[in-house]
Write a protein that holds these residues in place. Sequence first.
Motif, short mmCIF file in Angstrom:
data_model
loop_
_atom_site.label_atom_id
_atom_site.label_comp_id
_atom_site.label_asym_id
_atom_site.label_seq_id
_atom_site.Cartn_x
_atom_site.Cartn_y
_atom_site.Cartn_z
N ILE A 22 1.29 -1.39 -0.11
CA ILE A 22 -0.19 0.28 -0.20
C ILE A 22 0.95 1.01 0.03
O ILE A 22 1.52 2.01 0.97
N GLU A 23 0.72 2.15 -1.39
CA GLU A 23 1.81 3.38 -0.86
C GLU A 23 1.29 4.25 -0.79
O GLU A 23 1.79 5.44 -0.32
N ASP A 24 -0.46 4.82 -0.42
CA ASP A 24 -0.91 5.43 -0.39
C ASP A 24 -0.47 5.90 1.45
O ASP A 24 -0.69 5.17 1.86
N PRO A 25 0.31 6.75 1.40
CA PRO A 25 0.51 7.01 2.83
C PRO A 25 -1.01 7.09 4.27
O PRO A 25 -0.83 6.46 5.27
N ARG A 26 -2.51 7.92 3.67
CA ARG A 26 -3.28 8.07 4.80
C ARG A 26 -3.46 6.40 4.53
O ARG A 26 -4.47 6.18 5.98
N MET A 27 -3.58 5.51 3.15
CA MET A 27 -3.92 4.12 3.69
C MET A 27 -3.38 3.50 4.42
O MET A 27 -4.28 2.47 5.45
N ARG A 28 -2.20 3.31 4.31
CA ARG A 28 -1.20 2.95 5.36
C ARG A 28 -1.85 3.53 6.73
O ARG A 28 -1.45 2.14 7.51
N ALA A 29 -1.32 4.53 6.70
CA ALA A 29 -2.10 5.37 8.47
C ALA A 29 -3.35 4.21 8.68
O ALA A 29 -3.24 4.50 10.51
N VAL A 30 -4.41 4.61 7.97
CA VAL A 30 -5.47 4.05 8.17
C VAL A 30 -5.81 2.46 8.68
O VAL A 30 -6.26 2.59 9.89
N LEU A 31 -5.24 1.70 8.00
CA LEU A 31 -5.16 0.84 8.17
C LEU A 31 -4.17 -0.41 9.19
O LEU A 31 -4.91 -0.89 10.05
N GLY A 32 -3.11 0.32 9.47
CA GLY A 32 -1.57 0.28 10.89
C GLY A 32 -3.30 0.78 11.97
O GLY A 32 -2.69 -0.17 12.56
N ALA A 33 -4.24 1.47 12.00
CA ALA A 33 -4.17 2.19 13.17
C ALA A 33 -5.62 1.18 13.51
O ALA A 33 -5.47 0.51 14.61
N MET A 34 -5.90 0.44 12.27
CA MET A 34 -7.15 -0.29 12.83
C MET A 34 -6.60 -2.18 12.69
O MET A 34 -7.19 -2.40 13.75
N VAL A 35 -4.94 -2.15 12.37
CA VAL A 35 -4.87 -3.33 12.48
C VAL A 35 -4.34 -3.20 13.66
O VAL A 35 -4.23 -4.13 14.61
N ALA A 36 -3.86 -1.83 14.58
CA ALA A 36 -3.35 -2.28 15.95
C ALA A 36 -5.02 -2.94 16.94
O ALA A 36 -4.96 -2.54 18.03
N GLU A 37 -5.73 -1.34 16.23
CA GLU A 37 -7.05 -1.45 17.42
C GLU A 37 -7.63 -3.07 18.05
O GLU A 37 -7.79 -3.57 18.34
N TYR A 38 -7.52 -3.77 16.61
CA TYR A 38 -8.78 -5.27 16.56
C TYR A 38 -7.25 -6.18 17.04
O TYR A 38 -7.71 -7.09 17.71
N HIS A 39 -5.90 -6.23 17.38
CA HIS A 39 -5.11 -6.71 17.34
C HIS A 39 -5.86 -6.74 18.73
O HIS A 39 -5.14 -7.82 19.74
N SER A 40 -6.17 -4.99 19.90
CA SER A 40 -5.98 -5.24 20.74
C SER A 40 -7.32 -5.92 21.89
O SER A 40 -7.35 -6.61 23.07
N GLN A 41 -8.43 -5.76 20.69
CA GLN A 41 -9.82 -7.07 20.68
C GLN A 41 -8.99 -8.35 20.99
O GLN A 41 -9.88 -9.21 21.13
N GLY A 42 -8.25 -8.98 20.68
CA GLY A 42 -8.33 -10.28 19.99
C GLY A 42 -8.17 -10.27 19.36
O GLY A 42 -8.22 -12.11 18.74
N GLY A 43 -8.10 -9.90 17.91
CA GLY A 43 -8.58 -10.43 16.68
C GLY A 43 -7.49 -9.67 15.50
O GLY A 43 -6.24 -9.48 15.84
N ARG A 44 -7.57 -10.78 14.04
CA ARG A 44 -6.88 -10.26 13.56
C ARG A 44 -7.08 -9.57 11.78
O ARG A 44 -8.33 -10.31 10.75
N LEU A 45 -6.88 -8.54 11.75
CA LEU A 45 -6.82 -7.77 10.80
C LEU A 45 -5.33 -8.17 9.14
O LEU A 45 -4.49 -7.51 10.04
N GLU A 46 -6.13 -8.75 8.48
CA GLU A 46 -4.85 -9.46 7.51
C GLU A 46 -5.46 -8.39 5.98
O GLU A 46 -6.44 -8.37 5.95
N ILE A 47 -4.22 -7.62 5.92
CA ILE A 47 -3.93 -7.32 4.01
C ILE A 47 -3.69 -8.22 3.28
O ILE A 47 -2.63 -9.04 3.28
N ASP A 48 -4.60 -8.88 1.90
CA ASP A 48 -4.41 -9.88 1.42
C ASP A 48 -2.99 -9.29 0.51
O ASP A 48 -2.59 -8.35 -0.14
N PRO A 49 -2.47 -10.34 0.69
CA PRO A 49 -0.94 -10.07 -0.30
C PRO A 49 -1.47 -9.56 -1.81
O PRO A 49 -0.59 -9.56 -2.03
N LEU A 50 -2.29 -9.56 -2.59
CA LEU A 50 -2.43 -9.78 -3.38
C LEU A 50 -3.04 -7.99 -4.04
O LEU A 50 -3.20 -7.25 -4.98
N THR A 51 -2.87 -7.84 -2.78
CA THR A 51 -3.24 -5.90 -2.86
C THR A 51 -2.35 -4.95 -3.02
O THR A 51 -1.13 -5.64 -3.11
#
Length: 426
Positions: A270-299
């Motif tokens: 993901i080259e777009d910095p805003r998208m990286r920031a948004v998804l990065g925050a969501m990955v961390a937030e969901y991880h703190s809830q015991g969940g897993r947010l996975e970015i498809d490698p075909l992205t």
Amino acid sequence: MAQYPEWLLRRRFRLVVVLLIQCAVVLTCVGLTAYAASRVQERQVRDAMTERVLAVAHSLARLEQVRDAIERDDPEQELQPLTELIQQASGVDYVVISDSDGIRITHPVPGERGRPVSTDPEAVLAGATFVGTEEGTIGLTLRAKVPVYRDGVVIGAASVGVLESEIAADLRSSLGAMAPWVLLAVLVGLIGAAGVSRAVDVRVRRLEAENAELGEQRRLSRALREQTHEFRTRIHAVYGLVESGEVDEALEYLAELAPVSGTDIRDGVIEDPRMRAVLGAMVAEYHSQGGRLEIDPLTSTSVGALGGDEVSLIANLVLNAMEAAGPGGHVRVLVVADEFGTEVAVGDDGPGLDPDTLPMVMEHGYSTKQPGDRHATRGVGLAVVWQIVRDRGGDIEVGRSSAGGALFTVRLPASPGGKVGGDRAV
């Protein structure tokens, strides 16, 4: 005993009331029509009988045989057989011929022959014709009395009558023949009333649904405006802090708004910095809830391919999937963006969507959270997605992910001029 919701009871009560009113109208109209028809039928029967007795009496009074026989010494011998023949042929109940003194020459009852008539004969013997109902020796009759003339002088009278009981019997027979048609009219009317009631109920339910939907859309629009206003206010605050060089304060402010630690996904595609920031925050937030947010490698995203609309759409789809999957769930995101457009697929392992709700999901904002009752509201996040898809002329599909949950697939055409999509509320 089954308990029904109040709105269903009100709807059934309304349907029953409308049906009863329509049935009452049908029965009243048919009853009044049947009554009017019976009165008309009665008048027609009576008029027909009146015409019959009057015509028979006139015909009898004009017979030369009758005139000649009245003046003979023993007129009964000749006239009684004649009156009996006329009575049978015309269907009347009696035929009486009397002389100028009002003495009966003929009568259906032998004992009444040679006796004065039972009613006053003065008017008829004076030359008047009488038609009406009188009480006679055989009962209440509709009768006609006609004078018999010889050379301009009244020499007797001819009286012809029909029992009122016979007229009533004829009327009952006529009404009996009409009764099946009345019952058929009632049946058709009641069936029609039931059909109209059903159509009215369906229409009312449509109007209620449309009214409820309009109210929900107004509430949703108000919520979106409030959320957008709050979001812009926060963005302005962050922008002001960054512009003034107070980066630490900006980060602290952002941490207060979203207290999660960012996850670096710059090693991804993901080259777009805003998208990286948004998804990065969501990955961390969901991880703190015991969940897993996975970015498809075909992205795969090209620089400048993701505008504000795309970022907002992806963020809202991911948030919706995280809520649907719940703590400890699994969400998978695929983003492909280039100069031709953007395709986003977000799946989860939540409960999925009932197939019966798919048409509603495709048309309106909808929450993947279980509503629990009919008053549950649709999700604001999905409403933002639908709005972006409509504004951009894209399309959306809702199906089942490989993990068994919901799968949202959105395709957006490229924005003219690159990243020109407006920022939407996340």
